[in-house]
Scaffold this active site. Sequence first.
Site, short mmCIF file in Angstrom:
data_model
loop_
_atom_site.label_atom_id
_atom_site.label_comp_id
_atom_site.label_asym_id
_atom_site.label_seq_id
_atom_site.Cartn_x
_atom_site.Cartn_y
_atom_site.Cartn_z
CG PHE A 29 11.32 3.08 10.43
CD1 PHE A 29 11.29 1.89 9.58
CD2 PHE A 29 9.77 3.59 10.30
CE1 PHE A 29 10.36 1.20 9.18
CE2 PHE A 29 8.69 2.96 9.90
CZ PHE A 29 8.98 1.56 9.29
CB VAL A 30 10.66 8.00 6.93
CG1 VAL A 30 12.27 8.49 6.98
CG2 VAL A 30 10.84 7.04 5.59
NE ARG A 71 -0.62 2.01 4.92
CZ ARG A 71 0.36 1.12 4.68
NH1 ARG A 71 1.46 1.53 3.90
NH2 ARG A 71 0.40 -0.02 5.01
CD GLU A 82 8.50 -1.10 -3.61
OE1 GLU A 82 7.94 -0.35 -2.67
OE2 GLU A 82 8.85 -2.39 -3.32
CG ASP A 83 6.84 2.04 0.05
OD1 ASP A 83 7.63 1.17 -0.74
OD2 ASP A 83 6.13 1.76 1.10
CE LYS A 137 -2.14 -2.36 3.40
NZ LYS A 137 -2.93 -2.25 4.70
N GLY A 138 2.14 1.16 0.29
CA GLY A 138 2.99 2.27 0.40
C GLY A 138 3.18 3.14 -0.69
CG ASP A 144 15.12 -0.57 4.50
OD1 ASP A 144 16.53 -0.02 4.60
OD2 ASP A 144 14.67 -0.62 5.73
CE LYS A 201 14.13 3.58 4.68
NZ LYS A 201 14.02 2.73 6.08
P1 IMP Z 1 13.06 -3.54 1.68
O1 IMP Z 1 12.70 -5.01 1.26
O2 IMP Z 1 13.96 -3.74 2.85
O3 IMP Z 1 13.93 -2.79 0.67
O4 IMP Z 1 11.78 -2.86 2.40
C1 IMP Z 1 10.88 -2.66 1.54
C2 IMP Z 1 9.48 -2.30 2.23
O5 IMP Z 1 9.50 -2.18 3.71
C3 IMP Z 1 8.86 -1.32 1.74
O6 IMP Z 1 8.25 -1.36 0.66
C4 IMP Z 1 8.28 -0.72 2.91
O7 IMP Z 1 6.77 -1.16 3.10
C5 IMP Z 1 9.01 -1.13 4.21
N1 IMP Z 1 9.82 -0.11 4.55
C6 IMP Z 1 11.17 -0.12 4.46
N2 IMP Z 1 11.66 1.12 5.03
C7 IMP Z 1 10.61 1.67 5.52
C8 IMP Z 1 10.52 2.95 6.15
O8 IMP Z 1 11.38 3.88 6.58
N3 IMP Z 1 9.15 3.34 6.77
C9 IMP Z 1 8.06 2.69 6.30
N4 IMP Z 1 8.18 1.50 5.59
C10 IMP Z 1 9.56 0.98 5.29
MG MG Z 2 5.50 -1.28 1.32
#
Ligand code: IMP
Ligand code: MG
Length: 183
Positions: free
Chosen positions: A154-155, A167, A101-102, A45-46, A105, A133
């Site tokens: 974390f944001v 959100r 993508e939102d 949903k991000g 990370d 990030k």
């Molecule tokens: P990744 O697999 O570690 O790249 O994480 C991706 C998913 O984790 C994102 O699509 C978000 O849903 C969640 N996420 C990662 N960092 C944050 C943050 O700082 N705030 C909120 N959601 C996050």
């Molecule tokens: Mg997400």
Amino acid sequence: MSAPDPAIGEVLVPEDRLQRRVGELAAEISHDYAGRDLLVIGVLKGAIFFIADLVRRLTVPCELDFMAVSSYGSSRHSSGVVRILKDLDHPIAGRDVLLVEDVVDSGLTLSYLLRNLASREPASLEVCSLLTKPGAERLNLDSRYVGFRLPDCFVIGYGLDIGERYRQLPYIARLADPSQAGG
Ligand code: IMP
Ligand code: MG
């Protein structure tokens, strides 16, 4: 007026900067996809607010589809094991796909999605991520379009949540109180 919410920390990207950057990305994407067969795929949903603002500023025709995924792990760290909660409505073979993508990370969710989508044989596959990030660079994942590069924190806001909350904030803020973060 109600008291300020202690979970909402420093505003990293205020609303006006966010909207200006979304406009720049839309202009860049419109230029790059002129005359092509653009299919924008949002990751729920991000990415909802980002994709809604982005596509309304595109000057090229596009179609929209959505996927919902959840990565196993704590609320703050994904494990790389991704579950598809909602798949696309239509095949993407032969389409020019832009995955929106939102935040990237660790990059684990994105690398899973890219492998999954690539196996469906789109004509092209690029990524537009509102935020990245530093962790994403370790996986060597490069998004073609990036809104903002953030430090490793974390944001919340503009689609990003902690435990499904915050959100709806129109800006991106640091999560102030880590005890709010759970997981
Ligand atoms: P990744 O697999 O570690 O790249 O994480 C991706 C998913 O984790 C994102 O699509 C978000 O849903 C969640 N996420 C990662 N960092 C944050 C943050 O700082 N705030 C909120 N959601 C996050
Ligand atoms: Mg997400």
